[in-house]
Structures are given as structure tokens and as C-alpha cells.
Scaffold this motif. Structure first.
Motif, short mmCIF file in Angstrom:
data_model
loop_
_atom_site.label_atom_id
_atom_site.label_comp_id
_atom_site.label_asym_id
_atom_site.label_seq_id
_atom_site.Cartn_x
_atom_site.Cartn_y
_atom_site.Cartn_z
N ALA A 183 0.82 -1.20 0.00
CA ALA A 183 0.00 0.00 0.00
C ALA A 183 0.86 1.26 0.00
O ALA A 183 0.63 2.19 -0.79
N GLU A 225 2.54 1.83 -3.33
CA GLU A 225 1.63 2.16 -4.42
C GLU A 225 1.25 3.64 -4.44
O GLU A 225 0.84 4.18 -5.47
N VAL A 249 -4.00 5.92 -0.98
CA VAL A 249 -4.15 4.49 -0.70
C VAL A 249 -4.88 4.35 0.64
O VAL A 249 -4.89 5.29 1.45
#
Length: 556
Positions: A152, A155, A164
Motif C-alpha cells: 500500500a 503504491e 491508498v
């Protein structure tokens, strides 16, 4: 003192490790353990904001000012929904916002308990990643939690930027702050757009050069990549190269392919001796359960996964680095940057694996597959169905001029025959399909079309049931459940094969196999496709396989 909740400790430690320094904290009871842990860490600058609607936009402002990811933490229930406008703004303005929500245990969602609603995935397509952390009870839970948090956070800044969502279930008791220190956590790092002039690239090479025990594992690759000669020797001598048949020709040299049986045969001392210090992987799925178990139990200090999409694939539970690059480009770039010093590790693997014999078994599924592999014309294509078929084929050496295909995306039995028929229809080579009875009859309508030609040759292994299910622990003790688990039947493909225009061949023993295989594997073109149905005894097949592996275990 910090919360005793292990998922919270992992979250706090990884936020710090990934360089997150600014955190907006909203009040609440369910997130109190998270807040208490974060505010007691000197690494973070914490900003209290009561109204979640305002807090989300406040966090956007913090991130815009510094251009770095900023976290915001709220309690459970509608508090999270009040962040939705800010999340939408962050998504379209590409602001790296890390939304952390405390949650009730999943068992209480929808049960009229206070401040509960389905929080995982609540932001839908407006976040770049959404993860729901486990409440940690086991080592596997902790690995899973660690991986999700790494994914997470990474990303938020991968191929652009954006929000996120990390959802953190917290069971009662909430207010136990007994942890004195944060745990040592695994940090996964992603490298993007590397060039030989980058500082990060040079640092990777320095790390690589310090290890003596280097291993490369190649997963499934549906292509042929022939390295230029100048790269082959510099790369090959520095690594132990392990690849299954599904890797095809994607290794600079001749890889070790019988590692599954080799690992099974090793003593614990030999396994320790041959375990890698650094593991590099590329390609897709790996069939070998032995290799997965081995590397999970003997984790290297570093695991680098090379993939053009940069996605995290933590198959062995020890991933440390993702390099977002075409794997062949990466290998060719490092070929002449590795220190030119003698490395004995690859030879240790090669010498040991040379001592592992191929199975020499009486008439059985395994011996029939071995006979076909030894008889394959070159070049040709070999399609392996899932379950026993693809595993047994790995026990035998296959010519590099034979393409290997298999549906290993989700490893199901459906569609193996249809995929192979589709491939053969567009291929000019002879296409050999090795398939078990359940896979064949499940997908027999693959032959119910008019597109394929005479280059199709199907080896149907019919032992009247699912052989791999017969090896399950306890199956011999429960005759009642066998009927439902093993799917025993008494079906033959003869009528369907002949109706569909195939030359049908039936083999029931060793005496008929050699003659039939001569015609089946002939390189000459025939006017019709062939289906050779080989009947074996699944219980005997299982016993012979166990005897082969038992012999390997006593090798050393």
C-alpha cells in the motif's frame, strides 16, 4: 510504550521505514491504540484535527507543500466516510495520501454493533490500493500484514501518485500499551527506471557483489529469449540457475531443472549448505512445492524480483526488492559489472543435481510421460495439463528445441485442452498434449470445433480418477469420501475421438506402449490428428512415485 497489537506495530514501523513523517490524527476510541503508538514516536510530526472532512484536505495541503506522502488516521464507522471528498480530490490531483482507518473485527460488521460498516474497499476506484490488515495470530499473519502495508505505501508513489487505504481491524481490549519497542520489520523497496548511471543502480551492484551464494529462479515464461554470446558466460558462472520446463529458453546457459527431486533428497545439512544468500527471480508461476518450501524455510538475506510491471510477488515470503525493469535488460546490464572472481556455489548445485537419476519405473503414468519426452521430435510443442501431468514431466530432461506450454495462471483443470488446441491451430509444428482423464473429460468439448488440424497429438492418461487426490493424507482410510474426492469413473475417450476424426490408439501395458509410441511421436506428418489413450492403475502409480522419492531420500 506502544500498543500490544502486532498489526499496529507493523504499521508504525513501516511508516517510519518508508520515510513518512507527517501524520494527521482524528479523535476516536477504536483508533486510540494507533494514535497512542504514533504520537509516542519521535520520528513523526503529528497534527490533531477533529473534523475528518477538514482533516483530509488539511493532509492534502501538507503533502502538496512538501511533495511527500502524508498519512491521516481516523476511527471506525462514518468517520471514514467523511474522508471520501478529500480522497477523491487526492486521487484526481495525484496527491500521495495514506488513509489509515481503525475498524471493528469483521465478525461484528452488520450485527448492529456501534460505529460499524463495511470499511475494506469503501473508496472503490478512487484509491490506488486498498488493503485490510489481519489481526495477527501466527507468523503467516505477520508476514501477510507486513506485505500488505509495504504494498500500500509503495503504491502511493508508483507510476504517478495518489491515495491508498489501509484498514486496521482492532479487537478489544484496545488500551493495552505494553510494547516497549517496535519490531524489526522487513521493508520492501521498489526501484524504477534504473540506468547504469544511477546511484541506486550502483548500490544494487555493490550489494550483489558482496554475496557468494547467488541463485536465480525462473518462473513460467511463454517465450524464447536467446542471450547474445557475450553475455552468456559472464552471467552463467555467477549464479545457480534454477528453471522448470515452463521457463522455456530464457536462461543464459543450461539451467538446473531437476531441483525438485534434488531438494527432496537432501539432508538438512546439505540444504543449509546450498541455501542462497541472495535470490533473484523473474517470470511467472513456479510449480515445485519443494522449492517453495525450501526457500521459505531457508530464506536468503535478500530476494530481488525483476518484473517490467514492478508488482510485488512475494512467493517465498522473503521479498526485499522489486526492480521494475525488463528482466533480460537487467541481466545484460549487470553481466559485466559483477566482480570477476571464482564462485563455487553454482558448481555445488550442478554437481549435486547430476547425481539425481531420472525415474526408471515399470509401466505407469510416470514411465509413459518419460517415454513420450524421450521420443519427442525436435522442434515441437509440448502442452502439459495441470496436476500430476506437469509435475511428472519435470522429472525428465526435455530438449531445448521443444516449446513447453501450460495454464499455470490459476492452475485449474478447465481449459487445458482448449488452450492447447487453440495454440496448435495457429502453429506449424507438431503439438503434443499430455493430459489426465479428469482434465480431458472436463474439457472434451475442446474437440467440438473444426479449427484444428493433423498436427494435434493427444496423450490421454486414463487411470479412472484423480491420481493426485489419491496421495492426500488419510485418503486410503476413508472409502466413503473417496467416491466424492477422487472422482472415480469408468469412461473412455474412444467414441468421442473417433467421432471427431482422430486416429484412436489404446494402450494398456508396456508391451503395447513401444509400438504405439513409435507412431504417436513420429516426426512425419499424418493425415489425421491422433489420440492415444493410456490406461494405468492410479494406486500403483502412487506407490511407484512414493518408492522413487523414498529412494532419493536415502541417497546420501
Amino acid at each position: 510504550m506502544y500498543s500490544n497489537k502486532k498489526n499496529i506495530l507493523q504499521l508504525a514501523a513501516l511508516l517510519r521505514a518508508h520515510g513518512v513523517r507527517k501524520i494527521v490524527l482524528c479523535p476516536g476510541s477504536r483508533n486510540a491504540a494507533i494514535v497512542h503508538t504514533l504520537v509516542n514516536m519521535e520520528d513523526f510530526n503529528c497534527y490533531p484535527v477533529t473534523d475528518e472532512r477538514s482533516a483530509g484536505f488539511f493532509a492534502i495541503g501538507l503533502s502538496l507543500q512538501g511533495g511527500v506522502p502524508v498519512a491521516i488516521c481516523c476511527t471506525s464507522g462514518s468517520a471514514l466516510l467523511n474522508l471520501h471528498p478529500a480522497v477523491a480530490e487526492a486521487f484526481y490531483q495525484q496527491v500521495p495520501l495514506i488513509v489509515i482507518s481503525a475498524d471493528r473485527p469483521a465478525a461484528w460488521i452488520g450485527q448492529m454493533d456501534g460505529q460499524t460498516l463495511p470499511q475494506p474497499g469503501v473508496f472503490g476506484s478512487l484509491v490506488r490500493a486498498s488493503v485490510n490488515l489481519p489481526e495477527i495470530q501466527t507468523e503467516e499473519d505477520e508476514w501477510f500484514c507486513n506485505r500488505l502495508i509495504n504494498e500500500a505505501i509503495l503504491e502511493a508513489t508508483h507510476h504517478g501518485r495518489g491515495p491508498v487505504h489501509i484498514n486496521v481491524p482492532v479487537s478489544e481490549p484496545i488500551y493495552r500499551f505494553t510494547a516497549k519497542v517496535l519490531p524489526e520489520v522487513r521493508v520492501i523497496t521498489r526501484y524504477q527506471g534504473l540506468s547504469v548511471y544511477d546511484r541506486d543502480y550502483k548500490e544494487l551492484i555493490e550489494r550483489l557483489n558482496k554475496y557468494n551464494k547467488r541463485m536465480v529462479v525462473v518462473g513460467q515464461m511463454n517465450l524464447i529469449y536467446l542471450f547474445e554470446k557475450k553475455y552468456v558466460k559472464p552471467l552463467y558462472k555467477h549464479f545457480a540457475w534454477l528453471a522448470e520446463h515452463l521457463g522455456n529458453q530464457t536462461v543464459p546457459g543450461i539451467p538446473i531443472k531437476n531441483f525438485d527431486a534434488a531438494i527432496y533428497s537432501m539432508t538438512s545439512e546439505r540444504q543449509n549448505e546450498l541455501s542462497p544468500e541472495i535470490l533473484i527471480t523473474y517470470g511467472g508461476h513456479v510449480v515445485s512445492k519443494q522449492l517453495k518450501k525450501y526457500l521459505r524455510n531457508h530464506p536468503p538475506r535478500e530476494h530481488w524480483h525483476i518484473a517490467a510491471d514492478g508488482k510485488i510477488a512475494d512467493l517465498y515470503g522473503c521479498l526485499t526488492t522489486v526492480i521494475e525493469m525488463d528482466p533480460f535488460e537487467f541481466l545484460e546490464k549487470i553481466a559485466f559489472l559483477l566482480e570477476n572472481r571464482p564462485i563455487s556455489y553454482p558448481l555445488m548445485w550442478e554437481n549435486y543435481c547430476k547425481t539425481i537419476p531420472e525415474p526408471e519405473l515399470p509401466y505407469s503414468e510416470i514411465s509413459v510421460i518419460g517415454e513420450l519426452i524421450r521420443s519427442l521430435p525436435s522442434p515441437s510443442a509440448l502442452h502439459l495439463a495441470n496436476s500430476s501431468t506437469v509435475r511428472y514431466a519435470q522429472l525428465f530432461a526435455i530438449s531445448p528445441d521443444v516449446e513447453i506450454c501450460c495454464n499455470r495462471g490459476v492452475n485449474g483443470i478447465e481449459g487445458s485442452l482448449s488452450t492447447a488446441i487453440g495454440y496448435a491451430t495457429a502453429s506449424e509444428r507438431l503439438n503434443f498434449i499430455v493430459i489426465g482423464d479428469l482434465s480431458f473429460f472436463y474439457d472434451m468439448n475442446a474437440l467440438w470445433n473444426k479449427n484444428y488440424g493433423a498436427n494435434v497429438r493427444i496423450l490421454l492418461l486414463n487411470n479412472e480418477g484423480g491420481e493426485i487426490f489419491h496421495t492426500l493424507p488419510g485418503m486410503d482410510e476413508s472409502a466413503r469420501s473417496r467416491e466424492f474426492i477422487i472422482a472415480e469413473h469408468h469412461t473412455t475417450a474412444k467414441g468421442w475421438a473417433e467421432e471427431r476424426g482422430f486416429i484412436y490408439m489404446k494402450v494398456t501395458g508396456e508391451d503395447k506402449l513401444e509400438e504405439a509410441m513409435t507412431q504417436f511421436a513420429a516426426s512425419e506428418a499424418l493425415p489425421k490428428p491422433i489420440l492415444m489413450e493410456v490406461f494405468t492403475d492410479k494406486e500403483k502409480d502412487t506407490v511407484l512415485l512414493k518408492e522413487y522419492y523414498h529412494g532419493l531420500k536415502n541417497k546420501e
